[in-house]
Motif scaffolding. Structure first.
Motif, mmCIF file in Angstrom:
data_model
loop_
_atom_site.group_PDB
_atom_site.id
_atom_site.type_symbol
_atom_site.label_atom_id
_atom_site.label_comp_id
_atom_site.label_asym_id
_atom_site.label_seq_id
_atom_site.Cartn_x
_atom_site.Cartn_y
_atom_site.Cartn_z
ATOM 1 N N GLU A 189 -5.566 -1.051 4.857
ATOM 2 C CA GLU A 189 -4.844 -2.219 5.377
ATOM 3 C C GLU A 189 -4.644 -2.066 6.877
ATOM 4 O O GLU A 189 -4.273 -0.998 7.367
ATOM 5 N N SER A 193 -2.339 -9.419 8.341
ATOM 6 C CA SER A 193 -2.841 -8.229 7.643
ATOM 7 C C SER A 193 -4.244 -8.496 7.119
ATOM 8 O O SER A 193 -4.528 -9.579 6.599
ATOM 9 N N LYS A 253 -9.853 -3.210 -0.909
ATOM 10 C CA LYS A 253 -9.658 -2.278 -2.010
ATOM 11 C C LYS A 253 -10.992 -2.030 -2.708
ATOM 12 O O LYS A 253 -11.698 -2.977 -3.057
ATOM 13 N N SER A 289 -7.385 2.090 -1.010
ATOM 14 C CA SER A 289 -6.825 0.888 -0.384
ATOM 15 C C SER A 289 -6.715 1.079 1.125
ATOM 16 O O SER A 289 -6.238 2.122 1.595
ATOM 17 N N ASN A 306 0.855 -1.186 0.000
ATOM 18 C CA ASN A 306 0.000 0.000 0.000
ATOM 19 C C ASN A 306 0.890 1.234 0.000
ATOM 20 O O ASN A 306 1.171 1.811 1.051
ATOM 21 N N SER A 346 -2.575 -4.084 9.963
ATOM 22 C CA SER A 346 -1.552 -5.111 10.177
ATOM 23 C C SER A 346 -1.189 -5.205 11.658
ATOM 24 O O SER A 346 -1.132 -4.191 12.369
ATOM 25 N N PHE A 405 -6.829 -6.561 4.451
ATOM 26 C CA PHE A 405 -6.806 -5.494 3.468
ATOM 27 C C PHE A 405 -8.118 -5.440 2.692
ATOM 28 O O PHE A 405 -8.841 -6.438 2.589
#
Length: 882
Positions: free
Chosen positions: A637, A653, A657, A635, A251, A639, A655
């Motif tokens: 994310e 992670s 999009k 995007s 990202n 983590s 994620f």
């Protein structure tokens, strides 16, 4: 005489300021007459250390907080004989001198000139006057000793441990977590020795590599960078043995190019060493098909110059097999069956060299050049049987012979300036890449009518194609970093990228009467320009670290196509767009942290998607759509990273999009009932997934890493009449397992395996952008995600034996084999409103490779090496990416 006046002034100042004023306790006086000097030496050998890093800090009163705060007084490096010298230092207060050098433990010296703050390093001071009855001369001498301080020999302890003439040094971890990237150190990867970067990518978690070497990251094709900048090289043109590490930027922040849509950045960092002296290696290998490779590298550091050179000559013989079944969904129910077998012979040479000029400890200039050239000869045999309503009516035998040559030339110029404050730096660089290729192919097709006595059959048809192209890519960039305070930092940068592309495709068709026709010949060229600027603000609040960025970009295309002798030009300009980014990290404790990041990116339609002219050179007719809009991606994310110890690490992670105006393939029937392929903008798509990476030691000699990826893609598309919405959704996953086992006596084994579940075909259901295409001749149904890849798995194995020689040199012998179970089969199923197709392909299973490598060198590990806080362990000035 000057020293006498200086001494007198100091003495008077000490009398006047015998007691510091209230509220200024410990603050420096205005008299800066202090002087320190000394020598830095090896604690074991007492030899001087050249280029050791020195940082002298003190404290000063902050009127805002009314507290003492640290600040840097001086910074520098030692002379070749280990000497250092700092003058004009404040004589009041306590100072701290930190000395560090690569290969040594850091040392700290606490220094005080003794004026009002107790004893100095060697005793004495105004609070420790001469003995009663002492004369004024002895007092004067005492003050002179206090302001002129010899620190003597400061000894640094080596970090290396020597056991029976074998030097044991720290080995890099396979996996490291950066602020905005994951770093995988692959310079000691066994199973990819003697191969190309494509084989390296198969060992990297998070990456998916298909049978043709195409790499995807989270089901999208990443941008390829080398040393932090875009390149015209492909993965199969980069030797594996010159790669130091691979960085995955899933990202990208505002610091990086916003182009690339929902894909991230794959940055390959090549090996380069800056240790004083010389070091290098020679390597060679051979595979089970009788093809060899030879390579080497050398690094020489002398004085202010660092020279580096590496090269490789690689030969390969690639074999492939394939089978395809297709059925057309028309009234005649046409179908065909195709079987193919191919072989590719290739040779490739690669050379890269450069020089760093360390003008002083503040300024570094770098020039790097690389050149590679390859030649490949391909032969392909193919049989196609075509039937209608189940009855065979024609059989085609096709033999294709082609020869291709490619060349690539790259030049990088870099400059880096370090300001006195650590982390305060300015970099500027220019990166130019030029590549061209030439291809010549001859195709002979023999057709048979098994149920006909037509005298026209069989007869051969000949097609000769001569094609070539050239790409020139120029990137100019500058970056500025300034840590305003210990907890605040600002960054600025600007970038310009200009890419020129030219292609020539001459096709000559010779029929049974040997009449030549070049109607299929085409020539096109285009220029792509992108201009960008960015700013980033970072700050810390207790256990929180926050980075906020904003990037602005604009771009335009200018293209020309020549078809049938007619020039056609077009131009598309995209306005300025803004791309924010945010990285928020919470440090839970010393072992674990949590990070959330967000970025907005863009995928601009490329030349082939925009060009409004029909390409007749391929049986599958293609036409671009100049009305396409860019595709924007948001995007997200989250983590979580937990470090158990030096070898054990867990990273999780999540994620997501979200894409607007997704660029999607589209098929329609146009004039003369011909089937055309083009692109339009779909409504939207949404992808989310989970990625888990665990690295741990099963037992002392056995380390393993497991990577698991689960992702779901959903595509929503309006029909061309606007009356309905097409939805396509698929969940997929893959897992990678990598094991390194130390068997003792210098023997190490590596076993890696992967499994890919059913996956959407790449390039379908959202790769590009479009507007009105598909409706030029009445429209038709859109092809959403047209198919999937069937499950597949493979296992690779490698083993290496190392011998330690005198002087720290080593020799290693490695043996590896890919796809040892012969299971890597690339099977696909695809559908459209016009056909159903199943295909199966296999390439290069069970190839055995033997590699020999000799590492040599004589160097001093005490080289001063300035750290670039963006790119760990590299100070080339070419990193930091944008």
């Amino acid at each position: 005489m000057r020293s006498v006046f200086t001494l007198l002034a100091v003495y008077i100042s000490l009398i006047v300021n015998a007691q510091p004023p209230v509220g200024r306790q410990g603050n420096f006086t205005s008299m800066n007459a202090g002087h320190i000097y000394g020598k830095v030496v090896d604690a074991k050998t007492n030899k001087p250390i050249d280029g050791a890093s020195l940082q002298l800090t003190g404290n000063r009163f902050d009127s805002a907080t009314r507290k003492m705060v640290p600040y840097t007084l001086r910074a520098g490096i030692t002379q070749p004989n280990g000497d250092f010298d700092f003058d004009q230092l404040p004589v009041r207060g306590n100072l701290t001198l930190r000395i560090s050098a690569i290969g040594y433990l850091e040392a700290t010296e606490n220094i005080s000139f003794g004026f009002g703050n107790g004893r100095g390093r060697n005793g004495g001071g105004v609070n420790n006057p001469p003995a009663e009855g002492g004369d004024q001369g002895s007092a004067t001498q005492n003050i002179m000793n206090m302001i002129d301080r010899d620190l003597g020999n400061i000894k640094l302890t080596p970090t290396e441990a020597t056991l029976e003439n074998v030097t044991v040094t720290a080995v890099k971890q396979l996996f490291e977590m950066g602020v905005d990237r994951k770093v995988f150190n692959v310079d000691r990867n066994i199973v990819s020795q003697g191969q190309t970067a494509t084989e390296v990518m198969k060992q990297i978690p998070s990456l998916s590599v298909d049978i043709d070497g195409n790499v995807t990251m989270r089901n999208a094709t990443p941008q390829l960078f080398i040393d932090g900048r875009p390149t015209t090289l492909t993965l199969d043109q980069i030797p594996a043995d010159i790669i130091e590490r691979v960085e995955l930027i899933t990202n990208p922040s505002a610091q990086f190019d916003a182009s690339g849509g929902n894909a991230g950045i794959l940055n390959i960092v090549l090996k380069k060493n800056r240790r004083v002296g010389y070091n290098g290696g020679i390597r060679s290998g051979v595979d089970s098909r009788g093809r060899g490779n030879l390579g080497g590298d050398i690094n020489l550091r002398q004085g202010k110059f660092n020279f580096f050179l590496n090269g490789m000559y690689h030969m390969r013989r690639s074999k492939s097999w394939g089978e395809t079944q297709r059925e057309y969904l028309d009234a005649q129910r046409y179908s065909f069956s195709q079987v193919s077998e191919g072989e590719n012979e290739g040779r490739m040479g690669f050379i890269r060299g450069g020089v760093d000029f360390l003008m002083d400890n503040r300024n570094t200039f770098t020039i790097t050049m690389n050149f590679n050239r390859g030649k490949f000869e391909n032969e392909d045999l193919q049989q196609t049987d075509t039937a209608a309503k189940g009855k065979l009516f024609v059989s085609d035998w096709r033999r294709s012979n082609s020869e291709g040559i490619f060349k690539n030339l790259g030049t990088q110029l870099g400059y880096k300036h370090n300001f006195t404050k650590p982390g305060h730096e300015l970099t500027a660089d220019l990166n130019f890449n030029k590549s061209n290729n030439e291809n010549n192919s001859n195709i002979i097709t023999q057709s048979y009518l098994p149920y006909s006595n037509d005298p026209r059959y069989p007869y051969p048809a000949f097609i000769n194609t001569m094609s070539g192209g050239e790409t020139r890519n120029l990137v100019m960039q500058t970056d500025y970093d300034n840590p305003v305070t210990e907890n605040k930092k600002i960054e600025f940068g600007a970038r310009a990228s200009i890419r020129d592309f030219e292609n020539l495709n001459d096709q000559h068709f010779i029929n049974k009467n040997y009449n030549q026709d070049n109607i299929l010949s085409t020539k096109y060229q285009y220029t792509d320009k992108v201009y960008a600027a960015y700013s980033i603000y970072s700050f810390k609040m207790k256990s929180w670290s926050i980075q906020l960025g904003l990037r602005a970009e604009s771009s335009d295309y200018n293209g020309t196509q020549n078809f049938e002798g007619v020039d056609s030009s077009f131009s598309v300009k995209f306005p300025v767009s803004l791309f924010p980014s945010a990285f928020i990290t919470k440090k839970i404790d010393d072992r674990q942290d949590l990070q959330f990041n967000y970025s907005r990116r863009i995928n601009r339609p490329n030349f082939f998607q925009l060009i409004p002219f029909v390409d007749y050179s391929d049986p599958n007719l293609n036409v671009g759509n100049p009305g396409l809009k860019p595709e924007f991606t948001n995007s997200f994310e989250l983590s979580y990273n937990y470090t158990f110890n030096r070898t054990d690490n867990f990273l999780a992670s999540v994620f997501a999009k979200q894409n607007n105006d997704l660029i999607t393939r589209y098929q329609y029937y146009g004039r003369d009932s011909l089937l055309f392929n083009t692109y339009i903008n779909a409504n939207s798509s949404f992808t989310f997934g989970v990625e888990l990476t665990q690295r741990f030691a099963v037992m002392k000699p056995w380390e393993t890493s497991i990577n698991f990826n689960l992702f779901n893609s959903k595509l929503n598309v309006n029909s061309t009449d606007g009356k309905s919405t097409i939805t396509n959704q698929l969940t997929s996953w893959f897992v990678k397992w990598n094991n390194t086992i130390k068997l003792g006596q210098g023997v190490t084994a590596q076993l890696s395996a992967d499994y890919y579940a059913k996956t959407v075909l790449p390039g379908e259901g959202g790769r590009g952008g479009g507007g009105r295409g598909g409706m030029m001749y009445g429209g038709g149904q859109q092809t959403t995600a047209q198919g999937y890849i069937k499950p597949r798995y493979s296992v690779d194995l490698g083993i290496r034996k190392e011998w330690a020689l005198k002087g720290g040199n080593t020799v290693s012998l490695g043996l590896n084999m890919n796809d040892i179970l012969r299971t890597q089969v690339y099977s696909t199923h695809s559908e459209s409103p016009f056909f159903i197709q199943d295909s199966e392909r296999r390439r290069d299973p069970q190839v055995l490779r033997l590699n020999l490598q000799w590492r040599f060198g004589k160097f001093d590990p005490n080289l001063f090496k300035r750290r670039n806080n963006r790119q760990p362990e590299d100070d080339s000035g070419m990193m930091g990416g944008m």
